[in-house]
Structures are given as structure tokens and as C-alpha cells.
Motif scaffolding. Structure first.
Motif, PDB file in Angstrom:
ATOM      1  N   LYS A 129      -6.452   6.588  -0.501  1.00  0.00           N
ATOM      2  CA  LYS A 129      -6.906   5.338   0.106  1.00  0.00           C
ATOM      3  C   LYS A 129      -8.417   5.178  -0.072  1.00  0.00           C
ATOM      4  O   LYS A 129      -8.919   4.067  -0.314  1.00  0.00           O
ATOM      5  CB  LYS A 129      -6.540   5.303   1.583  1.00  0.00           C
ATOM      6  CG  LYS A 129      -5.045   5.135   1.846  1.00  0.00           C
ATOM      7  CD  LYS A 129      -4.739   5.185   3.334  1.00  0.00           C
ATOM      8  CE  LYS A 129      -3.220   5.091   3.580  1.00  0.00           C
ATOM      9  NZ  LYS A 129      -2.893   5.197   5.020  1.00  0.00           N
ATOM     10  N   ASP A 168      -2.866  11.310   1.232  1.00  0.00           N
ATOM     11  CA  ASP A 168      -2.826   9.854   1.316  1.00  0.00           C
ATOM     12  C   ASP A 168      -4.209   9.289   1.587  1.00  0.00           C
ATOM     13  O   ASP A 168      -4.620   8.293   0.982  1.00  0.00           O
ATOM     14  CB  ASP A 168      -1.879   9.416   2.441  1.00  0.00           C
ATOM     15  CG  ASP A 168      -0.423   9.705   2.125  1.00  0.00           C
ATOM     16  OD1 ASP A 168      -0.170  10.460   1.167  1.00  0.00           O
ATOM     17  OD2 ASP A 168       0.462   9.194   2.837  1.00  0.00           O
ATOM     18  N   GLN A 199       0.814  -1.209   0.000  1.00  0.00           N
ATOM     19  CA  GLN A 199       0.000   0.000   0.000  1.00  0.00           C
ATOM     20  C   GLN A 199       0.849   1.262   0.000  1.00  0.00           C
ATOM     21  O   GLN A 199       0.579   2.219  -0.749  1.00  0.00           O
ATOM     22  CB  GLN A 199      -0.935   0.003   1.215  1.00  0.00           C
ATOM     23  CG  GLN A 199      -1.877   1.203   1.254  1.00  0.00           C
ATOM     24  CD  GLN A 199      -2.657   1.269   2.547  1.00  0.00           C
ATOM     25  OE1 GLN A 199      -2.074   1.468   3.625  1.00  0.00           O
ATOM     26  NE2 GLN A 199      -3.976   1.078   2.459  1.00  0.00           N
ATOM     27  N   LYS A 200       1.870   1.290   0.829  1.00  0.00           N
ATOM     28  CA  LYS A 200       2.705   2.492   0.955  1.00  0.00           C
ATOM     29  C   LYS A 200       3.360   2.846  -0.379  1.00  0.00           C
ATOM     30  O   LYS A 200       3.384   4.011  -0.795  1.00  0.00           O
ATOM     31  CB  LYS A 200       3.772   2.273   2.031  1.00  0.00           C
ATOM     32  CG  LYS A 200       4.644   3.500   2.281  1.00  0.00           C
ATOM     33  CD  LYS A 200       5.633   3.246   3.404  1.00  0.00           C
ATOM     34  CE  LYS A 200       6.504   4.490   3.646  1.00  0.00           C
ATOM     35  NZ  LYS A 200       7.491   4.262   4.739  1.00  0.00           N
ATOM     36  N   GLU A 201       3.876   1.825  -1.081  1.00  0.00           N
ATOM     37  CA  GLU A 201       4.544   2.062  -2.364  1.00  0.00           C
ATOM     38  C   GLU A 201       3.548   2.561  -3.412  1.00  0.00           C
ATOM     39  O   GLU A 201       3.833   3.490  -4.173  1.00  0.00           O
ATOM     40  CB  GLU A 201       5.213   0.768  -2.841  1.00  0.00           C
ATOM     41  CG  GLU A 201       5.969   0.919  -4.156  1.00  0.00           C
ATOM     42  CD  GLU A 201       6.589  -0.385  -4.631  1.00  0.00           C
ATOM     43  OE1 GLU A 201       7.049  -0.423  -5.797  1.00  0.00           O
ATOM     44  OE2 GLU A 201       6.611  -1.364  -3.850  1.00  0.00           O
ATOM     45  N   ALA A 259       1.828  -5.320   7.142  1.00  0.00           N
ATOM     46  CA  ALA A 259       1.643  -4.214   6.201  1.00  0.00           C
ATOM     47  C   ALA A 259       0.541  -4.547   5.201  1.00  0.00           C
ATOM     48  O   ALA A 259       0.445  -5.688   4.713  1.00  0.00           O
ATOM     49  CB  ALA A 259       2.951  -3.930   5.469  1.00  0.00           C
ATOM     50  N   TYR A 296      -1.348  -4.621   1.687  1.00  0.00           N
ATOM     51  CA  TYR A 296      -0.938  -4.629   0.283  1.00  0.00           C
ATOM     52  C   TYR A 296      -2.160  -4.850  -0.602  1.00  0.00           C
ATOM     53  O   TYR A 296      -3.210  -5.290  -0.150  1.00  0.00           O
ATOM     54  CB  TYR A 296       0.146  -5.683   0.029  1.00  0.00           C
ATOM     55  CG  TYR A 296      -0.323  -7.123   0.111  1.00  0.00           C
ATOM     56  CD1 TYR A 296      -0.730  -7.819  -1.026  1.00  0.00           C
ATOM     57  CD2 TYR A 296      -0.333  -7.800   1.338  1.00  0.00           C
ATOM     58  CE1 TYR A 296      -1.147  -9.134  -0.945  1.00  0.00           C
ATOM     59  CE2 TYR A 296      -0.751  -9.118   1.433  1.00  0.00           C
ATOM     60  CZ  TYR A 296      -1.157  -9.776   0.277  1.00  0.00           C
ATOM     61  OH  TYR A 296      -1.578 -11.086   0.358  1.00  0.00           O
ATOM     62  N   GLU A 301       2.544   6.247  -2.742  1.00  0.00           N
ATOM     63  CA  GLU A 301       3.615   7.181  -3.092  1.00  0.00           C
ATOM     64  C   GLU A 301       3.668   7.429  -4.603  1.00  0.00           C
ATOM     65  O   GLU A 301       3.871   8.554  -5.059  1.00  0.00           O
ATOM     66  CB  GLU A 301       4.970   6.645  -2.599  1.00  0.00           C
ATOM     67  CG  GLU A 301       5.165   6.704  -1.096  1.00  0.00           C
ATOM     68  CD  GLU A 301       5.064   8.128  -0.568  1.00  0.00           C
ATOM     69  OE1 GLU A 301       5.628   9.050  -1.215  1.00  0.00           O
ATOM     70  OE2 GLU A 301       4.416   8.327   0.474  1.00  0.00           O
TER      71      GLU A 301
END
Length: 688
Positions: free
Chosen positions: A644, A640, A625-627, A676, A678, A630
Motif C-alpha cells: 500500500k 499488505d 484495492q484488495k484484489e 471499498a 479502488y 492480493e
């Protein structure tokens, strides 16, 4: 004596009225209705009338059909045009002679056969005739000359024309009349004795005759197959074996002949007589060449004797009685294996965009969009590009063609009227291709099937494509505008399969490529009906065109051309276009206009734009998710949390995402306490 022609028939029969009187007993007065003889008609709804030109015509008011007398007989008797004229001549005793003229063998025509030691008696035995002239099934008259004789082999009720000295090989073999479906594809069986020592299976009807002329005295007879690809059914194979002690293959010794004879030897369990190498060294390739070159017959007999001394190759029970379909599948397997064992050199695409091939030869391609989205203009532009000369200065939106490829365009329309709309499209294609509007080019053919009843439209497409295919050796690009109008019911799986089976066959066997226009469903990028679903599955390239939305979800002037699918290539970047009144067509949009029109949707992270971007971002099936957030932030000016939320909307609404392999996907979130989050792109199965 006059010959059978349309003009002579109408002249003798009072412009067709006497033909109608003969075949329609109920007809006795112009304008009086009667039951149509072409269908079950309980309520009389057909009548005869005289047109302004003086021609008598029949009109079926229930179906709206208008036919002249010859066309009427064609449908009534289910025969072709020339067959209808022959039947009318016979039934009405018009006394017209046939348009073909056969003569006995004499003078220069027999000289051709004498070089192979073939006499007129043998030719008469095999019903081979010399012709002064003939008319093709398309009505074109061909005349023989001293340097270009015309012969025929009688096959059931038809004639296979043989012009051995024709400069253009495509005219060497032609058919007059329709070959019977019952014909077994083996020539010369009826001339075989009840039993003999050896029968050779030769490649070609002439080879059959030459072999028999030179070898019958040695107890050797021959039959001929049409060509190396011709199959022999089990019934015919059994008949031939019953008539001899040895049934042996003796095909041509060129590359195709050797490959084909090897396959058939294994397939049928027959010995393979490969003609001695002295023939190839002398410039020959078949048994006819052997005798024309005056090579020693004894050498031929000695080599055949060695083959006969060997045992027949083993044949398993499963190979006995193989169906024609199975034989075709086995031949396809061997052909594919051959190509797969060699370096595959792809032919250049017909149309490309930069390094990306957009339309390849022998493929099905789709342009789809909502009503009024300029689908037809994009297709017309592709046609103009392929028809254009190198010095044409038109703007083709960065699309390029392969200059060395000669292509014939067949444009089949289903929607536009014939007086203004479709002619305007044809003029647009010519103008864009820099072709003078008064120039009639053989590489641009077009027609409309709008007036054909829907259940018969696919047959109409087949007839027109076949007619053009018979007139050119060029690669053919067929445009169907709109493809769903070419089937009786675009929601019917069977109708859709029938359409795409036909298109696939032409792509594989008739040197053709297809470009289809399809309408999309409202609020979706899916094309309409089962035809649209099957098209997405079968197509090599799928292009979507539509207007860009603003932040309020309203259409803007900006048009986006997006490549939803390009098989075997990386998906190209979309093109942004606008309509130009000056150019009277689409042109590339200014970059600043693109930025302005897409800025508002980027600021709010429009879900459709986010979904489209996701398809380009995912290189693998999953991404943290973080990648992902970004990367998306570099494209969209939002937080962000907003991104989401958009990802959540895309998942909940099951918005379709097209991945980099052009596969339809949906996104799925994976989260668990202490791990995390994904996302996964899940490939969707295309519904059947």
C-alpha cells in the motif's frame, strides 16, 4: 569527339583549376584567400589548393567544406551533377558532346511505331526521338538494341525515356534531367488546334500520339496524362474545355484504369468513354492496343458517339477548382473505403517474437535507453537477422524473421567515427548474419552523416535513401542511429514534425520501414526532447533496454529488454539479457541469474517493479484495492502495508505506468467512508 564526363572535364581544365578561374574572378593564386561565392562572406575565408592526387579543390575554412570544381558549380548554380558538367562545357567552350545521342527515325526504330499507324511526321510533331544511348541521372549508360529500342518524349527541359520492350518494367519509364515544376502533367496540349469537336484524355503519352495519328481526320484529338493517378489542375482543365466541344476521358480498361476513370469522371464532371469490350476480349487494354490489333475504327467511333450523346455527369460548385491537396485527400478516402470494405489480410511482420509481431512493414519503430545500454547492439542484431540466410546459426535472442521477404537494410549512423567504431559495427552485423566480411551485398547499405552540418542532415538522409530506393524494388528498412541527430534541434516541434512527416511518407508510399535509436532522459523512460515525445506517439513499437538495478539502486550485469508499446498486439514479455565476451554480443540470461538479480528488489517491492507489474495486471481502468494487493503479493515478498505504501509512492511521484494497450498512465486512489477503496489507471495525454 569526347563526351561530357567527369574525367574528360578535369583532363581539359587542368584538374579543375580553369573552372575555378572562370567562376571565381577573385581567384588568382593557389592558397590566397578570397570571399566565398557560395555564401555571404565579409571576411575572406576560402581558398584554392592542389590535393596530393593533383586535383584542384576549394576549401571554405569558415564551414570546413572541401569541394572539387564540378561540385562547386553544382552548389553555385543550384543544379544537378550532369547539369553542372553541361554548363561547364558550355561556359568554358570545351567542345565536349552530350552523353546522350538522339537519332532520327529510321530502320527498326520506326517499325515499332508503324504497327500503330504512326508516321515519322507525327513523331517529329510531338518531339518524340529515338536514342542510341543515354545516361541515367545516376550516371549509368543504357544502349538501345534492335529488340529493345529507346525513345523519348520531351517534357520542358527534360526527357521522359520510354523503353516499351524492356524486360524489366521498372526500366520502361525513366527521366533524364529534372522535370519542370511548372509542367502541368498533361502531354500534347501545344499540338492541339485552336478548337475541335472532341478531345480525349488518354492514359499514357504513347496513347496520346497513337490516338492523334488515327483519329485526327475524324475531328478527334487527344492529350495524355502520365498515369491513372495523375491529377489535372483546374486551370489546365479549363484550357482543355475551351479548345473543344466535348472533353472526354478514355483511360485504360484494366482494373486500375476503370477505377481511376470512374473517380475522375465524378471529380471533373467529364463523360467517361470506356473502350468497347472486344478490346479486352482480344487481349488489349488501351487505345494503342485497339489500332495495333487492327480492330474496326468504326466500332470505336460508334461507341464514342453513344457516349457523346449522353449528358455530362453533374458537377457541383464545390468540385470546381479543387486543389491538388483536396483531390489527394478524396482519393485517399476512396482508397481507404475500398480496403475497409474487404477482408484485411495483414502482411507477415518483418520481425516477431513468438506470436507477437515486433516490427511490421511500413511502420516507425524505436529502440531507446540510457547511454551505454546496448541500444545499438539490439538494432544491429535486428539487421543481422533480416540479412541472414536460412542456414545461419547465430543466436537472435528468440527473434524470428519472415524468410520469404527480401529486405534491403540502410544503416545511417550519426555518432561513431569512420575509421574504427562504425566499421566495427558493420563487421558485427555481417558476422552475426553469417556473411563473409569481404562480400559486398547489395542488400546492406550504410553511411554516416556525422560530418554533415546538423541543419542539413535530414536532407542528407533523404538523398541517400532516395538513391538506394532507385536501385532496388526490395522492401527497405532504414536505421537512424541516433534519430535526434538527424534534426537541427530535437526540442523543436517543427523540426521533429518535419522528420516524422518524412518518415511517415516513406512508410506509406515508398515501401519502407524505420528503426530509430533514441537516447532517454536521465531518471526516466522517456526519450529525449520533442523528437522523443513525437516518436512515442508515431511509433508502432517502442522498445526500452537498460540495466536491471539491485536493492541499492545500482546497475547489475543483467540487461532488461522491455516492450513499452506494440500497436495492435498484446505486449510481449520482457527479455533478460547479458553481454557475452565469447559471443561478443548480447545473449539470453540464465533463469537462475534473473531470479537472483531481481530477488532483492522483489523483497522490498521496488516502486519501479511494482509500477511495471501494475501495467500488466490492470485489464480494465479500475481495480479494487484488495484484489490488486492480493495479485501483487504473488510477485513480491512483502506485507499488505508495504505494498500500500508503494502504491502511495507511485501515485505521489506520478511514476509512469504503461498499460496493456501501451498507453502511458498514472495511478489514482479512490476512497470514501464506508466504501471499498479502488485504484484507477488514468491515461495521460502525450504532450505536443
Amino acid at each position: 569527339m569526347n563526351t561530357i564526363t567527369k574525367e574528360s572535364i578535369f583532363s581539359i581544365t587542368n584538374e579543375g583549376e580553369e573552372i575555378f578561374r572562370f567562376y571565381i574572378p577573385e581567384y588568382n593564386k593557389i592558397g590566397k584567400t578570397f570571399s566565398s561565392p557560395l555564401r555571404a562572406d565579409t571576411n575572406p575565408s576560402a581558398s584554392i589548393f592542389k590535393s596530393d592526387s593533383g586535383m584542384y579543390l576549394i576549401k571554405d575554412f569558415a564551414e570546413g567544406k572541401v569541394l572539387n570544381a564540378i561540385d562547386f558549380v553544382m552548389i553555385l548554380k543550384n543544379i544537378d551533377f550532369y547539369g553542372a558538367m553541361k554548363l561547364i562545357n558550355q561556359d568554358l567552350q570545351l567542345g565536349l558532346s552530350e552523353a546522350v545521342k538522339k537519332v532520327d527515325f529510321e530502320g527498326g526504330t520506326l517499325e515499332y511505331w508503324e504497327q500503330y499507324n504512326v508516321t515519322s511526321e507525327v513523331l517529329n510533331k510531338y518531339e518524340v526521338k529515338s536514342w542510341e544511348k543515354f545516361k541515367t541521372n545516376n550516371g549509368i549508360e543504357v544502349r538501345a538494341t534492335k529488340t529493345n529500342p529507346i525513345f523519348s518524349f520531351k517534357i520542358a527541359d527534360a526527357y521522359k525515356i520510354y523503353m516499351p520492350l524492356a524486360r524489366d518494367k521498372k526500366f520502361k519509364h525513366q527521366w533524364v534531367g529534372q522535370k519542370s515544376k511548372e509542367y502541368c502533367n498533361v502531354f500534347g496540349i501545344s499540338q492541339l488546334p485552336e478548337h475541335c469537336t472532341t478531345i480525349l484524355i488518354t492514359e499514357g503519352l504513347k496513347d496520346c500520339i497513337v490516338a492523334n495519328s488515327n483519329l485526327n481526320d475524324d475531328g478527334i484529338w487527344a492529350v495524355g496524362i502520365d498515369n491513372v493517378a495523375t491529377g489535372i489542375d483546374s486551370k489546365t482543365l479549363g484550357l482543355l474545355k475551351s479548345k473543344c466541344d466535348n472533353l472526354v476521358l478514355s483511360l485504360d480498361i484494366d482494373e486500375k484504369g476503370l477505377e481511376g476513370s470512374s473517380k475522375k469522371s465524378t471529380m471533373y464532371g467529364l463523360r467517361n468513354f470506356i473502350l468497347p469490350s472486344i478490346l479486352k476480349d482480344s487481349g488489349g487494354k488501351d487505345i494503342s492496343d485497339w489500332f495495333q490489333l487492327k480492330l474496326e475504327k468504326q466500332t470505336l467511333l460508334d461507341e464514342l458517339g453513344r457516349v457523346l450523346a449522353s449528358s455530362e455527369p453533374p458537377i457541383s460548385k464545390e468540385k470546381v477548382g479543387r486543389s491538388p491537396i483536396l483531390m489527394k485527400l478524396l482519393e485517399s478516402e476512396q482508397l481507404i473505403a475500398k480496403y475497409a470494405s474487404e477482408e484485411i489480410i495483414y502482411s507477415p511482420p518483418l520481425i516477431s517474437h513468438g506470436e507477437t509481431p515486433v516490427i511490421r512493414e511500413g511502420t516507425i519503430n524505436i529502440v531507446q535507453g540510457k547511454y551505454g545500454s546496448h541500444k545499438t547492439r539490439i538494432v544491429e542484431l535486428c539487421c543481422s537477422l533480416l540479412l541472414s540466410e536460412p542456414n545461419c546459426t547465430s543466436d537472435f535472442l528468440g527473434l524470428q524473421k519472415t524468410d520469404s521477404k527480401q529486405v534491403t537494410i540502410i544503416y545511417i549512423d550519426t555518432e561513431r567515427n569512420l575509421k574504427e567504431e562504425f566499421p566495427t559495427g558493420i563487421l558485427s552485423i555481417k558476422n552475426k548474419a553469417c556473411i563473409d566480411i569481404n562480400t559486398k551485398t547489395s542488400t546492406f547499405r550504410f553511411t554516416s552523416i556525422k560530418s554533415i552540418e546538423r541543419s542539413k542532415r535530414l536532407d542528407a538522409v533523404k538523398d541517400f535513401v532516395n538513391a538506394v530506393r532507385a536501385e532496388t524494388d526490395n522492401h527497405i528498412l532504414v536505421v537512424l542511429d541516433v534519430a535526434t541527430d538527424c534534426v537541427a534541434d530535437f526540442n523543436s516541434p517543427s523540426e521533429s514534425m518535419k522528420l516524422f512527416d518524412y518518415l511517415g511518407n516513406l512508410c506509406d508510399n515508398f515501401n519502407a520501414t524505420f528503426l530509430l535509436i533514441l537516447h532517454e532522459n536521465p531518471n526516466s523512460e522517456k526519450a529525449r526532447g520533442h523528437t522523443g515525445t513525437e516518436g512515442a506517439n508515431k511509433a508502432s513499437t517502442v522498445i526500452h533496454i537498460g540495466f536491471e538495478k539491485d536493492g541499492k539502486n545500482q546497475d547489475t550485469e543483467l540487461i532488461k529488454l522491455k516492450f513499452l508499446k506494440i500497436r495492435s498486439a498484446k505486449r510481449a514479455e520482457p527479455l533478460y539479457l547479458v553481454y557475452s565476451d565469447i559471443a561478443k554480443g548480447l545473449i539470453l540470461a540464465d533463469k537462475e541469474l534473473v531470479r537472483q538479480k531481481t530477488a532483492e528488489r522483489r523483497q522490498v517491492a521496488d516502486v519501479e517493479m511494482v509500477a511495471e507489474k501494475i501495467g500488466d495486471i490492470f485489464k480494465e481502468a479500475t481495480m479494487p484495492q484488495k484484489e490488486l494487493i492480493e495479485i501483487l503479493k504473488t510477485e513480491f515478498e512483502c506485507s499488505d502495508n508495504t505494498l500500500k505504501e508503494r502504491l502511495k509512492d507511485i501515485e505521489e511521484q506520478q511514476i509512469e505506468i504503461t498499460n496493456i494497450r501501451s498507453e502511458p498512465c498514472t495511478i489514482k486512489t479512490h476512497s470514501a467512508p464506508g466504501k471499498a477503496t479502488y485504484y484507477e489507471l488514468v491515461v495521460q495525454t502525450i504532450e505536443e
